[in-house]
Design a protein around this motif. Sequence first.
Motif, PDB file in Angstrom:
ATOM      1  N   GLY A 110       0.838  -1.188   0.000  1.00 20.42           N
ATOM      2  CA  GLY A 110       0.000   0.000   0.000  1.00 20.42           C
ATOM      3  C   GLY A 110       0.873   1.237   0.000  1.00 20.42           C
ATOM      4  O   GLY A 110       2.083   1.164  -0.212  1.00 20.42           O
ATOM      5  N   THR A 111       0.249   2.377   0.267  1.00 24.93           N
ATOM      6  CA  THR A 111       0.966   3.652   0.250  1.00 24.93           C
ATOM      7  C   THR A 111       1.136   4.182   1.659  1.00 24.93           C
ATOM      8  O   THR A 111       0.176   4.235   2.430  1.00 24.93           O
ATOM      9  CB  THR A 111       0.202   4.688  -0.592  1.00 24.93           C
ATOM     10  OG1 THR A 111       0.096   4.199  -1.937  1.00 24.93           O
ATOM     11  CG2 THR A 111       0.925   6.025  -0.616  1.00 24.93           C
ATOM     12  N   LEU A 112       2.357   4.581   1.974  1.00 20.52           N
ATOM     13  CA  LEU A 112       2.665   5.254   3.230  1.00 20.52           C
ATOM     14  C   LEU A 112       3.122   6.658   2.878  1.00 20.52           C
ATOM     15  O   LEU A 112       4.097   6.830   2.139  1.00 20.52           O
ATOM     16  CB  LEU A 112       3.763   4.520   3.998  1.00 20.52           C
ATOM     17  CG  LEU A 112       4.261   5.202   5.279  1.00 20.52           C
ATOM     18  CD1 LEU A 112       3.137   5.327   6.301  1.00 20.52           C
ATOM     19  CD2 LEU A 112       5.437   4.429   5.859  1.00 20.52           C
ATOM     20  N   LEU A 113       2.407   7.670   3.383  1.00 17.27           N
ATOM     21  CA  LEU A 113       2.733   9.055   3.119  1.00 17.27           C
ATOM     22  C   LEU A 113       3.568   9.605   4.273  1.00 17.27           C
ATOM     23  O   LEU A 113       3.159   9.531   5.427  1.00 17.27           O
ATOM     24  CB  LEU A 113       1.460   9.895   2.962  1.00 17.27           C
ATOM     25  CG  LEU A 113       1.639  11.410   2.878  1.00 17.27           C
ATOM     26  CD1 LEU A 113       2.445  11.806   1.651  1.00 17.27           C
ATOM     27  CD2 LEU A 113       0.280  12.095   2.896  1.00 17.27           C
ATOM     28  N   VAL A 114       4.734  10.166   3.941  1.00 19.96           N
ATOM     29  CA  VAL A 114       5.567  10.870   4.914  1.00 19.96           C
ATOM     30  C   VAL A 114       5.592  12.322   4.464  1.00 19.96           C
ATOM     31  O   VAL A 114       6.200  12.650   3.453  1.00 19.96           O
ATOM     32  CB  VAL A 114       6.999  10.288   4.982  1.00 19.96           C
ATOM     33  CG1 VAL A 114       7.857  11.100   5.936  1.00 19.96           C
ATOM     34  CG2 VAL A 114       6.969   8.816   5.375  1.00 19.96           C
ATOM     35  N   LEU A 125       6.754  10.686  -0.504  1.00 19.58           N
ATOM     36  CA  LEU A 125       7.445  11.687   0.301  1.00 19.58           C
ATOM     37  C   LEU A 125       7.035  13.084  -0.098  1.00 19.58           C
ATOM     38  O   LEU A 125       7.002  13.417  -1.293  1.00 19.58           O
ATOM     39  CB  LEU A 125       8.961  11.535   0.134  1.00 19.58           C
ATOM     40  CG  LEU A 125       9.535  10.169   0.491  1.00 19.58           C
ATOM     41  CD1 LEU A 125      11.013  10.121   0.167  1.00 19.58           C
ATOM     42  CD2 LEU A 125       9.284   9.852   1.964  1.00 19.58           C
ATOM     43  N   ARG A 126       6.726  13.914   0.906  1.00 19.03           N
ATOM     44  CA  ARG A 126       6.454  15.340   0.728  1.00 19.03           C
ATOM     45  C   ARG A 126       7.302  16.092   1.738  1.00 19.03           C
ATOM     46  O   ARG A 126       7.493  15.633   2.855  1.00 19.03           O
ATOM     47  CB  ARG A 126       4.985  15.666   0.988  1.00 19.03           C
ATOM     48  CG  ARG A 126       4.044  15.080  -0.025  1.00 19.03           C
ATOM     49  CD  ARG A 126       2.613  15.509   0.272  1.00 19.03           C
ATOM     50  NE  ARG A 126       1.691  14.763  -0.567  1.00 19.03           N
ATOM     51  CZ  ARG A 126       0.433  14.534  -0.255  1.00 19.03           C
ATOM     52  NH1 ARG A 126      -0.056  15.003   0.886  1.00 19.03           N
ATOM     53  NH2 ARG A 126      -0.338  13.855  -1.057  1.00 19.03           N
ATOM     54  N   GLY A 127       7.799  17.254   1.350  1.00 24.78           N
ATOM     55  CA  GLY A 127       8.629  18.040   2.256  1.00 24.78           C
ATOM     56  C   GLY A 127      10.096  17.793   1.976  1.00 24.78           C
ATOM     57  O   GLY A 127      10.498  17.628   0.827  1.00 24.78           O
ATOM     58  N   ALA A 128      10.908  17.753   3.036  1.00 22.25           N
ATOM     59  CA  ALA A 128      12.351  17.593   2.872  1.00 22.25           C
ATOM     60  C   ALA A 128      12.873  16.476   3.759  1.00 22.25           C
ATOM     61  O   ALA A 128      12.580  16.428   4.955  1.00 22.25           O
ATOM     62  CB  ALA A 128      13.067  18.894   3.197  1.00 22.25           C
ATOM     63  N   ILE A 129      13.663  15.573   3.149  1.00 23.31           N
ATOM     64  CA  ILE A 129      14.280  14.451   3.852  1.00 23.31           C
ATOM     65  C   ILE A 129      15.786  14.608   3.733  1.00 23.31           C
ATOM     66  O   ILE A 129      16.326  14.641   2.625  1.00 23.31           O
ATOM     67  CB  ILE A 129      13.857  13.090   3.238  1.00 23.31           C
ATOM     68  CG1 ILE A 129      12.335  12.953   3.151  1.00 23.31           C
ATOM     69  CG2 ILE A 129      14.500  11.946   4.002  1.00 23.31           C
ATOM     70  CD1 ILE A 129      11.612  12.873   4.461  1.00 23.31           C
ATOM     71  N   ASP A 130      16.476  14.701   4.875  1.00 24.83           N
ATOM     72  CA  ASP A 130      17.926  14.867   4.911  1.00 24.83           C
ATOM     73  C   ASP A 130      18.582  13.524   5.214  1.00 24.83           C
ATOM     74  O   ASP A 130      18.501  13.025   6.329  1.00 24.83           O
ATOM     75  CB  ASP A 130      18.303  15.901   5.973  1.00 24.83           C
ATOM     76  CG  ASP A 130      19.783  16.222   5.976  1.00 24.83           C
ATOM     77  OD1 ASP A 130      20.562  15.509   5.324  1.00 24.83           O
ATOM     78  OD2 ASP A 130      20.159  17.201   6.654  1.00 24.83           O
TER      79      ASP A 130
END
Length: 181
Positions: free
Chosen positions: A8-12, A35-40
């Motif tokens: 399925g889909t997991l939204l971060v 993924l939405r936003g910023a992942i470092d």
Amino acid sequence: GFIEATNGTLLVDTGAAVVANFGLMEAVTHGTLELRGAIDSRTGGVLVASDGAGGTSTVLLDAATLLGGAITTDAVDPGSALRVTTSGTLDGTAGAVTLTAGSHAIIDGNESLTLLGTLANHGTVAIGGDGVYGNVATLLVGSAVNLSGGGTVALAEHVNPQNATATQLITGGALENVDNT
């Protein structure tokens, strides 16, 4: 840390915050990690899209920015890939973004991927549009991008290739292609 999207889909969605990935974020077994936003991931974080179960798994950039780190996708199943919906950014300005050997990053029509800094591409970045319907896939190059790793940047129509005009666009700043084909 460990984050896994399975079946399925997991939204971060990090919102305005930058979230540090010190471990593993992955999509497996028919999963989609959106993924939405910023992942470092500059401190050793890894993003994975792999499906040993014979299906397809996806890490999906939905207006997301990846800061450094490694991206690994299933080398046997090119459908398991890093994909973009509308737009995404691979930001290697403070630490390279690495697409590992055999991995795939795919930009389809009406989508754009921005590159900043250094991309160590050991896999394939596929820029594919749909010429029949005029859906352009765009690779946006920041002010100065270093492309290394010996990988491939492929311009290819992913849908309706017959009787179509090319609909891939690479535009922006200076792209130094060290050894990609």
